[in-house]
Design an enzyme around this catalytic site. Structure first.
Site, PDB file in Angstrom:
ATOM      1  N   VAL A 105       0.856  -1.190   0.000  1.00 57.59           N
ATOM      2  CA  VAL A 105       0.000   0.000   0.000  1.00 57.59           C
ATOM      3  C   VAL A 105       0.894   1.243   0.000  1.00 57.59           C
ATOM      4  O   VAL A 105       1.657   1.462   0.956  1.00 57.59           O
ATOM      5  CB  VAL A 105      -0.932   0.014   1.231  1.00 57.59           C
ATOM      6  CG1 VAL A 105      -1.841   1.235   1.193  1.00 57.59           C
ATOM      7  CG2 VAL A 105      -1.752  -1.271   1.307  1.00 57.59           C
ATOM      8  N   HIS A 109       3.177   3.667   6.219  1.00 55.19           N
ATOM      9  CA  HIS A 109       2.621   3.026   7.415  1.00 55.19           C
ATOM     10  C   HIS A 109       3.732   2.314   8.159  1.00 55.19           C
ATOM     11  O   HIS A 109       4.646   1.758   7.557  1.00 55.19           O
ATOM     12  CB  HIS A 109       1.493   2.049   7.083  1.00 55.19           C
ATOM     13  CG  HIS A 109       1.817   1.053   5.996  1.00 55.19           C
ATOM     14  ND1 HIS A 109       1.849   1.404   4.672  1.00 55.19           N
ATOM     15  CD2 HIS A 109       2.110  -0.266   6.042  1.00 55.19           C
ATOM     16  CE1 HIS A 109       2.151   0.341   3.941  1.00 55.19           C
ATOM     17  NE2 HIS A 109       2.327  -0.687   4.748  1.00 55.19           N
TER      18      HIS A 109
END
Ligand code: DGP
Length: 126
Positions: A105, A109
């Site tokens: 993704v 993160h």
């Protein structure tokens, strides 16, 4: 070659409220939520709300306020999950970037993994 953020990525959709998530912590600049495919008893993803692809992108482009908020939120999530060293046996933080980091993704993160021994950091090359 600069950074090109894709605002159709899954975490951008989560931030816009288009996809549900199980929130652990929300601050002014940061959202932490449970990974959909947990790989340990604790598996929380912590993301900045701003459009940053990777840690290097964030470190170069984010404001001081965003960086402080993100850093403190990561520590707070560790505390909330009970994996800090004053309470438990610790955790692993991982942030994958790009093709070599095997990032799925393309929104920054940090994975916080704990609740069991995470084994060796990197698998030996096959
Ligand atoms: P990475 O490979 O580092 O880019 O990790 C992406 C993580 O995101 C992976 O552990 C699975 C998780 N994930 C993918 N889609 C979703 C989703 O829709 N919701 C949540 N909560 N996690 C997701």
């Amino acid at each position: 070659m600069g950074y090109s953020y894709d605002d159709q990525n899954i975490f951008a959709k989560i931030l816009r409220g288009e996809i549900p998530n199980t929130t652990v912590l929300e601050t002014e600049h940061t959202l932490a939520f449970r990974d959909l495919y947990p790989q340990a008893p604790t598996h929380v993803l912590v993301i900045p709300k701003g459009p940053y692809i990777s840690y290097d992108h964030f470190a170069a482009a984010a404001s001081d306020a965003e960086i402080v908020d993100y850093t403190r939120a990561i520590g707070e999530v560790c505390r909330m999950e009970g994996v800090t060293l004053d309470a438990n046996d610790g955790f692993r933080m991982i942030s994958n970037a790009g093709e070599h980091g095997v990032q799925e993704v393309p929104h920054l993160h940090v994975h916080i993994l704990g609740g069991r021994s995470m084994g060796r950091m990197v698998q030996p090359k096959a």
